[in-house]
Design an enzyme around this catalytic site. Structure first.
Site, PDB file in Angstrom:
ATOM      1  N   ASP A   1      71.717  33.999  39.590  1.00 59.55           N
ATOM      2  CA  ASP A   1      71.545  32.697  39.734  1.00 59.55           C
ATOM      3  C   ASP A   1      72.344  32.397  40.705  1.00 59.55           C
ATOM      4  O   ASP A   1      73.719  32.747  40.566  1.00 59.55           O
ATOM      5  CB  ASP A   1      71.893  32.262  38.117  1.00 59.55           C
ATOM      6  CG  ASP A   1      70.995  32.929  37.150  1.00 59.55           C
ATOM      7  OD1 ASP A   1      70.135  33.132  37.346  1.00 59.55           O
ATOM      8  OD2 ASP A   1      71.793  32.919  35.873  1.00 59.55           O
TER       9      ASP A   1
ATOM     10  N   ASP B   1      63.310  28.051  26.611  1.00 56.86           N
ATOM     11  CA  ASP B   1      64.802  28.063  26.880  1.00 56.86           C
ATOM     12  C   ASP B   1      65.369  27.443  25.595  1.00 56.86           C
ATOM     13  O   ASP B   1      64.906  26.390  24.903  1.00 56.86           O
ATOM     14  CB  ASP B   1      65.478  27.056  27.930  1.00 56.86           C
ATOM     15  CG  ASP B   1      65.152  27.622  29.566  1.00 56.86           C
ATOM     16  OD1 ASP B   1      64.466  28.582  29.560  1.00 56.86           O
ATOM     17  OD2 ASP B   1      65.540  26.758  30.342  1.00 56.86           O
TER      18      ASP B   1
END
Length: 239
Positions: A129, A8
């Site tokens: 998500d 990330d």
């Protein structure tokens, strides 16, 4: 089941967030390409990359870091975050990404997902998500009211390569993945589903695998913290 180590990216660094909060970022390194090489050296078959700044900005922000990773490793990489138009999709795939992940636009512009999946077979995934089953977009800052399963089913005939399903409340929390919700989603659609969020141990990976329907799992913090030994996990999943 494929294990996807996660890198990330925030401000050019490798970080992990807690439940998607940019203010709750833990920095794990300032050389993402070196981290990618370490994961590749351990034997991973894929890498999962996220441009966190890009997810909020709506356009690529950590492009230099992603390009450095692509130049450093040979394993296929998938990238999500800030990919919201065809030009960006085409640009990233031309630079060597194996797969782009479309999240926000899957809700706001599903026609783009379909167009991209037709233009680039096998190279477009949908990122879903969700908090308590409800989809969130724009770096998880906006709740849509759309049910995750309904969104996944809407792309059944689109030719997308995979769905990356993230349980936001589990992400980065090291509390275990939401196996039940992920398995339910995987059983509801024919598209391969990759689990994301909360994977904290080898036991979590084995439990996801043993559902028999989950195609992959993403792990970040547990690999950085040493809670999961990547080489050992890959060996266990290969058995």
């Amino acid at each position: 089941m494929i294990l996807y180590p996660a890198i990330d990216l925030k401000d050019g660094q490798c970080v992990r967030l807690l439940r998607g909060e940019m203010t709750a970022a833990t920095v794990f390194g300032d050389d993402p390409a070196a981290q990618a090489a370490a994961f590749a050296g351990a034997g991973c078959a894929w890498l999962h990359l996220v441009d966190l700044n890009g997810a909020f900005a709506g356009q690529p922000v950590n492009g230099a870091a992603v390009e450095a990773i692509l130049a450093r490793v040979k394993v296929p990489c998938q990238l999500g975050g800030g990919i919201r138009d065809m030009a960006t999709i085409e640009g990233w795939l031309a630079k060597g990404l194996a797969r782009v992940i479309l999240g926000t636009v899957a809700v706001e512009n599903p026609a783009l997902v379909r167009e991209a999946a037709r233009a680039f077979p096998g190279r477009v995934a949908v990122g879903i998500d969700a908090r308590k089953g409800v989809v969130a977009t724009k770096g998880w800052a906006h709740e849509t009211g759309v049910q995750a399963t309904d969104l996944a089913r809407s792309f059944e005939d689109a030719g997308v390569a995979a769905i990356i399903y993230t349980d936001i409340d589990r992400d980065g929390a090291m509390q275990g993945p939401n196996i039940a919700a992920t398995e339910a989603l995987a059983r509801a659609v024919s598209i391969p589903v990759i689990a994301s969020g909360g994977v904290a141990s080898l036991a979590d990976l084995i439990a996801l695998r043993d559902t028999g329907v989950i195609a992959g799992a993403i792990s970040g913090r547990a690999l950085y913290d040493g809670a999961i030994d990547l080489a050992a996990a890959l060996a266990a999943l290969a058995r």
